[in-house]
Design a protein around this motif. Structure first.
Motif, PDB file in Angstrom:
ATOM      1  N   SER A   1      -3.841   0.259   5.871  1.00  0.00           N
ATOM      2  CA  SER A   1      -2.399   0.326   6.089  1.00  0.00           C
ATOM      3  C   SER A   1      -2.099   0.974   7.442  1.00  0.00           C
ATOM      4  O   SER A   1      -2.545   0.475   8.463  1.00  0.00           O
ATOM      5  CB  SER A   1      -1.724   1.063   4.929  1.00  0.00           C
ATOM      6  OG  SER A   1      -0.335   0.999   5.068  1.00  0.00           O
ATOM      7  N   ASP A   2      -1.408   2.128   7.464  1.00  0.00           N
ATOM      8  CA  ASP A   2      -0.952   2.712   8.731  1.00  0.00           C
ATOM      9  C   ASP A   2      -1.934   3.708   9.348  1.00  0.00           C
ATOM     10  O   ASP A   2      -1.575   4.399  10.307  1.00  0.00           O
ATOM     11  CB  ASP A   2       0.414   3.385   8.520  1.00  0.00           C
ATOM     12  CG  ASP A   2       1.505   2.380   8.211  1.00  0.00           C
ATOM     13  OD1 ASP A   2       1.374   1.215   8.627  1.00  0.00           O
ATOM     14  OD2 ASP A   2       2.486   2.751   7.545  1.00  0.00           O
ATOM     15  N   LEU A   3      -3.143   3.778   8.824  1.00  0.00           N
ATOM     16  CA  LEU A   3      -4.156   4.616   9.476  1.00  0.00           C
ATOM     17  C   LEU A   3      -4.955   3.726  10.446  1.00  0.00           C
ATOM     18  O   LEU A   3      -5.204   2.557  10.146  1.00  0.00           O
ATOM     19  CB  LEU A   3      -5.075   5.250   8.418  1.00  0.00           C
ATOM     20  CG  LEU A   3      -5.949   6.406   8.884  1.00  0.00           C
ATOM     21  CD1 LEU A   3      -5.139   7.538   9.519  1.00  0.00           C
ATOM     22  CD2 LEU A   3      -6.767   6.967   7.721  1.00  0.00           C
TER      23      LEU A   3
ATOM     24  N   LEU B   1       0.806  -1.223   0.000  1.00  0.00           N
ATOM     25  CA  LEU B   1       0.000   0.000   0.000  1.00  0.00           C
ATOM     26  C   LEU B   1       0.840   1.274   0.000  1.00  0.00           C
ATOM     27  O   LEU B   1       0.320   2.351  -0.229  1.00  0.00           O
ATOM     28  CB  LEU B   1      -0.978  -0.033   1.178  1.00  0.00           C
ATOM     29  CG  LEU B   1      -1.869  -1.299   1.210  1.00  0.00           C
ATOM     30  CD1 LEU B   1      -2.820  -1.283   2.398  1.00  0.00           C
ATOM     31  CD2 LEU B   1      -2.666  -1.463  -0.070  1.00  0.00           C
ATOM     32  N   HIS B   2       2.118   1.169   0.271  1.00  0.00           N
ATOM     33  CA  HIS B   2       3.104   2.213   0.004  1.00  0.00           C
ATOM     34  C   HIS B   2       4.479   1.577   0.068  1.00  0.00           C
ATOM     35  O   HIS B   2       4.624   0.437   0.519  1.00  0.00           O
ATOM     36  CB  HIS B   2       2.974   3.412   0.952  1.00  0.00           C
ATOM     37  CG  HIS B   2       2.975   3.077   2.406  1.00  0.00           C
ATOM     38  ND1 HIS B   2       1.805   2.914   3.132  1.00  0.00           N
ATOM     39  CD2 HIS B   2       3.981   2.866   3.281  1.00  0.00           C
ATOM     40  CE1 HIS B   2       2.113   2.623   4.387  1.00  0.00           C
ATOM     41  NE2 HIS B   2       3.433   2.585   4.508  1.00  0.00           N
ATOM     42  N   PHE B   3       5.483   2.308  -0.371  1.00  0.00           N
ATOM     43  CA  PHE B   3       6.799   1.712  -0.559  1.00  0.00           C
ATOM     44  C   PHE B   3       7.597   1.716   0.741  1.00  0.00           C
ATOM     45  O   PHE B   3       8.347   2.642   1.027  1.00  0.00           O
ATOM     46  CB  PHE B   3       7.548   2.491  -1.653  1.00  0.00           C
ATOM     47  CG  PHE B   3       8.711   1.758  -2.240  1.00  0.00           C
ATOM     48  CD1 PHE B   3       8.552   0.889  -3.301  1.00  0.00           C
ATOM     49  CD2 PHE B   3       9.993   1.938  -1.735  1.00  0.00           C
ATOM     50  CE1 PHE B   3       9.628   0.219  -3.862  1.00  0.00           C
ATOM     51  CE2 PHE B   3      11.085   1.276  -2.287  1.00  0.00           C
ATOM     52  CZ  PHE B   3      10.896   0.413  -3.353  1.00  0.00           C
ATOM     53  N   GLU B   4       7.400   0.665   1.556  1.00  0.00           N
ATOM     54  CA  GLU B   4       8.183   0.472   2.776  1.00  0.00           C
ATOM     55  C   GLU B   4       8.412  -1.019   2.945  1.00  0.00           C
ATOM     56  O   GLU B   4       7.612  -1.835   2.475  1.00  0.00           O
ATOM     57  CB  GLU B   4       7.435   1.019   4.004  1.00  0.00           C
ATOM     58  CG  GLU B   4       7.607   2.509   4.190  1.00  0.00           C
ATOM     59  CD  GLU B   4       6.900   3.044   5.430  1.00  0.00           C
ATOM     60  OE1 GLU B   4       6.164   2.300   6.090  1.00  0.00           O
ATOM     61  OE2 GLU B   4       7.098   4.231   5.721  1.00  0.00           O
ATOM     62  N   SER B   5       9.461  -1.375   3.680  1.00  0.00           N
ATOM     63  CA  SER B   5       9.831  -2.795   3.742  1.00  0.00           C
ATOM     64  C   SER B   5       8.795  -3.641   4.470  1.00  0.00           C
ATOM     65  O   SER B   5       8.643  -4.820   4.164  1.00  0.00           O
ATOM     66  CB  SER B   5      11.201  -2.968   4.394  1.00  0.00           C
ATOM     67  OG  SER B   5      11.164  -2.527   5.735  1.00  0.00           O
TER      68      SER B   5
END
Ligand SMILES: [Fe+2]
Ligand SMILES: [Fe+2]
Length: 262
Positions: free
Chosen positions: A170-172, A86-90
């Protein structure tokens, strides 16, 4: 896939450190979760079973083998059709290099595709990407892609599975600690504290604009990447907290103050 990876692992998370558990949350949607003590949060992956199953997030490479083992408890790995980040992180897709399912397609937002998956040496480039409101059918299910720029990255998106009204934000709506897979307690104050301490949002405004859109969807279940799943009956506690509190970056990064900024 041969990436000529060096023998040494570049990850801070070694598989031995982290116990990974799987539980079915609802309707053939499985949460595969491991507690990462150094951050005080769980890292959650979601397997959505269907004719063409999807995994949302892979975890970082050090966790991936344990996550893969849990996926195999539900489906043969070769059946896995899609892996979404959902976004570019490991933590979103760092495990992808070790994916043994030859047919699984990497899925991302159009922005992730244009900004982060092209132009690199040695980054797997084979993927499919989606613009806002585009839909992917996996059999009985229908996944709608929601572009959420600057919540918390430029390329961020969320996924909404429409047949079960399941939101993958994701992170929300994340919470600290290792609690039950689904909770009814209100941990929104802890969520705000986590955001203030980690500094993952530059500004409240894009987050609030996205939150309004998510309220309109009225999801039955919310599947955050960190923390527990949230039922519709408690969702308003978290959305209210986003609307009423300041939580954007103020010199704090992953719990550490950036002293050089006055
Ligand atoms: Fe993130
Ligand atoms: Fe995350």
């Amino acid at each position: 896939m041969d990436l000529n990876m060096p023998e040494i692992s570049r990850t801070q998370f070694s598989p031995e450190d982290i116990d990974v558990e799987i539980s079915e949350i609802k309707d053939g949607i499985y949460r595969i979760s491991g507690m990462v003590d150094m951050y005080g949060i769980t890292f959650n992956q979601f397997l959505i079973d269907d004719e063409r199953p999807m995994l949302i997030h892979t975890g970082p490479i050090g966790m991936y083998k344990k996550i893969e083992a849990k996926v195999k408890e539900i489906i043969p790995l070769q059946k896995l059709a899609y892996v979404s980040f959902l976004h570019f992180e490991s933590d979103e897709w760092g495990g992808m290099a070790f994916l043994d399912s030859a047919d699984a397609k990497l899925v991302c937002s159009d922005l992730s595709s244009k900004l982060n998956l092209t132009g690199w040496y040695n980054v797997p480039a084979d993927h499919i990407s989606f613009w806002d409101n585009e839909v992917l059918k996996t059999g009985k299910r229908q996944f709608r892609f929601i572009m959420t720029p600057h919540v918390h990255h430029w390329d961020s998106m969320m996924i909404y599975e429409e047949t079960t009204k399941s939101l993958f934000p994701s992170d929300l709506f994340i919470q600290p600690g290792n609690n039950k897979p689904v909770i009814s307690e209100d941990l929104s104050e802890s969520m705000i504290g986590l955001y203030r301490g980690a500094g993952i949002f530059a500004n409240e405004e894009p987050v609030r604009r996205t939150t309004r859109r998510l309220i309109d969807l009225s999801p039955n279940m919310i599947y955050p990447m960190h923390g527990s799943c949230i039922e519709n009956s408690t969702f308003s506690k978290y959305t209210d907290a986003i609307m009423k509190n300041d939580f954007a970056y103020t010199d704090m990064l992953l719990g550490r103050k950036l002293e050089s900024i006055s």
